[in-house]
Design a protein around this motif. Structure first.
Motif, PDB file in Angstrom:
ATOM      1  N   LYS A  91       7.873  34.027  21.080  1.00 26.48           N
ATOM      2  CA  LYS A  91       7.487  34.042  19.557  1.00 26.48           C
ATOM      3  C   LYS A  91       8.647  34.675  18.875  1.00 26.48           C
ATOM      4  N   SER A  92       9.119  35.754  19.241  1.00 25.17           N
ATOM      5  CA  SER A  92      10.175  36.604  18.550  1.00 25.17           C
ATOM      6  C   SER A  92      11.563  35.847  18.378  1.00 25.17           C
ATOM      7  N   GLU A  93      11.826  34.965  19.476  1.00 26.37           N
ATOM      8  CA  GLU A  93      12.981  34.071  19.507  1.00 26.37           C
ATOM      9  C   GLU A  93      12.855  32.836  19.016  1.00 26.37           C
ATOM     10  N   LYS A  94      11.320  32.366  18.688  1.00 21.59           N
ATOM     11  CA  LYS A  94      10.859  31.019  18.366  1.00 21.59           C
ATOM     12  C   LYS A  94      11.668  30.032  19.441  1.00 21.59           C
ATOM     13  N   THR A  95      11.485  30.285  20.585  1.00 20.06           N
ATOM     14  CA  THR A  95      12.212  29.513  21.732  1.00 20.06           C
ATOM     15  C   THR A  95      11.175  29.327  22.590  1.00 20.06           C
TER      16      THR A  95
END
Length: 223
Positions: A91-95
């Motif tokens: 989620k933090s990297e949106k990857t």
């Protein structure tokens, strides 16, 4: 087509235009049609198809804002390829990172509503990118042409058999850059996919298009 893992199998039967769009190896592909033709589903499966044939592929999926991307395009992607089954999502990297069935690769989700957002693509080596609704639906939103050009310049990840640029949108007006570059005076290697008649009605509510015509009766341009 089917997506496989040790846990589940998802069967996806594309309509004719979806299939050609997904499997096309053109320099850039535009799926432009009326609402309800499964464009976002085709975009998700185009990422899967390309990555299946190009292990390690790095993709970016772009929409005008992160909030719209999260609530629409990403939601459709995870409908077909749920995190925890086909891969894992940071989620933090949106990857999203593929892991199931021997798949290798990653999909970055990026909101870009301003030309300056193109800086997010700088120094990245991509195997493919997808743009959902680059043309605005009702005189708002959309993705700037400059972002498209920068994304095209990032298609240089080593070791790929081919690169992919996939755009999916409702039909634009004739002033939009997608119309000019894919329809009016198409760039070399740019292909537009546009069904002559509805091909996805089996997945839509009864009278879907008749209802839309009533809703937009005051907007002949939208009809």
């Amino acid at each position: 087509m089917s997506g496989k893992s040790n846990v589940i199998k998802i069967d996806f039967v594309p309509n004719p235009v979806q299939k050609r769009f997904i499997e096309s190896r053109a320099r850039a592909d535009l799926f432009s049609s009326r609402m309800g033709e499964g464009k976002s589903a085709a975009l998700a499966w185009a990422v899967w198809w390309h990555t299946l044939n190009n292990p390690g592929a790095r993709w970016a999926i772009i929409r005008d804002t992160w909030e719209t991307l999260r609530d629409t395009t990403q939601k459709e992607f995870f409908k077909w390829f749920p995190p925890g089954i086909f891969g894992h999502y940071n989620k933090s990297e949106k990857t999203f990172y593929w892991t199931a069935g021997g798949m290798e690769g990653e999909v970055m989700f990026m909101g870009m509503d301003d030309p300056s957002d193109a800086s997010k693509l700088q120094s990245r080596e991509l195997a493919g990118f997808g743009m959902d609704e680059p043309a605005p639906a009702a005189e708002s939103g959309g993705i700037n042409e400059f972002i498209f050009d920068v994304a095209m310049s990032r298609l240089r990840q080593p070791g790929m058999k081919w690169y992919a640029a996939k755009l999916a949108q409702n039909n634009s007006d004739e002033s939009h850059w997608t119309y000019k570059r894919f329809v009016e005076e198409p760039n070399e290697g740019f292909v537009v996919w546009q069904p002559d008649k509805p091909e996805n009605e089996r997945n839509l509510p009864p009278d879907y298009y008749a209802t839309l015509r009533m809703i937009w009766a005051h907007r002949p341009d939208m009809v």
